[in-house]
Design a protein around this motif. Structure first.
Motif, PDB file in Angstrom:
ATOM      1  N   ALA A  83       0.737  10.621   1.332  1.00  0.00           N
ATOM      2  CA  ALA A  83      -0.056   9.416   1.575  1.00  0.00           C
ATOM      3  C   ALA A  83      -0.187   9.149   3.074  1.00  0.00           C
ATOM      4  O   ALA A  83      -1.270   8.785   3.557  1.00  0.00           O
TER       5      ALA A  83
ATOM      6  N   LEU B 188      -4.509   7.538  -4.569  1.00  0.00           N
ATOM      7  CA  LEU B 188      -4.911   8.223  -3.347  1.00  0.00           C
ATOM      8  C   LEU B 188      -6.370   8.660  -3.406  1.00  0.00           C
ATOM      9  O   LEU B 188      -7.107   8.543  -2.415  1.00  0.00           O
TER      10      LEU B 188
ATOM     11  N   SER C 209       3.174   3.757   3.292  1.00  0.00           N
ATOM     12  CA  SER C 209       3.796   5.084   3.308  1.00  0.00           C
ATOM     13  C   SER C 209       4.774   5.216   4.470  1.00  0.00           C
ATOM     14  O   SER C 209       5.821   5.868   4.339  1.00  0.00           O
TER      15      SER C 209
ATOM     16  N   ALA D 106       0.033   7.760  -8.493  1.00  0.00           N
ATOM     17  CA  ALA D 106      -0.065   8.055  -7.062  1.00  0.00           C
ATOM     18  C   ALA D 106      -1.306   8.890  -6.760  1.00  0.00           C
ATOM     19  O   ALA D 106      -2.031   8.613  -5.790  1.00  0.00           O
TER      20      ALA D 106
ATOM     21  N   LEU E 164      -2.477   1.629   3.332  1.00  0.00           N
ATOM     22  CA  LEU E 164      -1.811   2.838   2.847  1.00  0.00           C
ATOM     23  C   LEU E 164      -0.886   3.408   3.916  1.00  0.00           C
ATOM     24  O   LEU E 164       0.243   3.826   3.615  1.00  0.00           O
TER      25      LEU E 164
ATOM     26  N   MET F 295       0.364   2.519  -4.814  1.00  0.00           N
ATOM     27  CA  MET F 295       0.845   3.816  -4.337  1.00  0.00           C
ATOM     28  C   MET F 295       2.230   3.666  -3.702  1.00  0.00           C
ATOM     29  O   MET F 295       3.124   4.495  -3.915  1.00  0.00           O
ATOM     30  N   THR F 296       2.429   2.605  -2.945  1.00  0.00           N
ATOM     31  CA  THR F 296       3.728   2.362  -2.315  1.00  0.00           C
ATOM     32  C   THR F 296       4.815   2.131  -3.360  1.00  0.00           C
ATOM     33  O   THR F 296       5.924   2.665  -3.252  1.00  0.00           O
TER      34      THR F 296
ATOM     35  N   ALA G 234      -3.331   0.673  -2.708  1.00  0.00           N
ATOM     36  CA  ALA G 234      -2.413   1.073  -1.639  1.00  0.00           C
ATOM     37  C   ALA G 234      -1.017   0.513  -1.918  1.00  0.00           C
ATOM     38  O   ALA G 234      -0.006   1.206  -1.736  1.00  0.00           O
TER      39      ALA G 234
END
Length: 231
Positions: free
Chosen positions: A196, A150, A169, A146, A165, A114-115, A111
């Protein structure tokens, strides 16, 4: 720096007054990340990075290393879940084996990854000194990271991971809208964080239909943890 030192001090006091001091220092089986030794190591790493990483180029290299490690961790655990065991180790034959720790710890790490990937996709291309081909390759790695992050988070489908997450996001979307007038890429920059955020909202209300045999983790409530500690 003061807050980090205070956190380590409080954690150290908790360890000192623990009923099982050795376990608090080294961690229990599968819970090594919560040990005082791990917290102290992360604090030392923080001060090393804060003291040596100064320039934008160094920060970019550090974030790139994080992105690549996150991509590798995500691909590995997906292969594990599909029965493709890439590492010839006895401990690496379970579906939930990964390079981070527990499956939930991996989810929170991804998470954060992803950020960071979403933030890197928002970067100003005018200040990028790499060639056009390298920028395309780098963006491809960011999008792949990404997407893999996810997918793993969806398969894990564990609410603390989903909350991480959602928070990451939401912060990216807030930043994007606050700087919408100065954004060089327009709405393209918010595709990853928007996706996301939408997926995180769905995961809060619906279960992801795909499972890969990851072990289920149970986390006691704060009241249950207090009752256990008082007995």
């Amino acid at each position: 720096n003061v807050f980090v030192l205070l956190f380590v001090l409080i954690y150290g006091l908790s360890t000192f007054f623990s009923m099982d001091r050795l376990v608090s220092i080294l961690g229990d089986n599968g819970q090594e990340s919560a040990s005082f030794a791990s917290i102290l190591a992360f604090a030392v790493l923080y001060f090393v990075i804060a003291s040596n990483v100064r320039t934008a180029k160094q920060i970019s290299a550090l974030m790139t290393a994080w992105i690549l490690s996150g991509l590798a961790a995500g691909v590995l655990v997906l292969c594990q879940g599909l029965g493709l065991h890439l590492l010839p180790l006895g401990i690496a034959q379970s579906a939930g084996f990964n390079t981070i720790g527990t499956v939930s710890a991996l989810g929170i790490y991804l998470a954060a990854t992803m950020t960071i990937a979403g933030a890197m996709l928002m970067r100003n291309r005018e200040q990028d000194q790499n060639s056009a081909a390298m920028r395309v390759i780098y963006d491809g790695v960011l999008w792949a990271t990404a997407a893999v992050s996810l997918l793993v988070i969806c398969v894990i489908d564990y609410w603390p991971v989903t909350a991480s997450l959602l928070l990451g996001s939401a912060l990216l979307l807030t930043f994007a809208f606050l700087h919408a007038k100065s954004a060089a890429r327009g709405m393209v920059m918010v595709i990853a964080p928007a996706a996301a955020f939408f997926i995180a909202i769905l995961l809060l209300f619906f279960h992801f239909p795909l499972t890969l045999g990851f072990p289920t983790e149970v986390m006691p409530s704060p009241r249950a943890s207090t009752d256990i500690a008082m007995q």
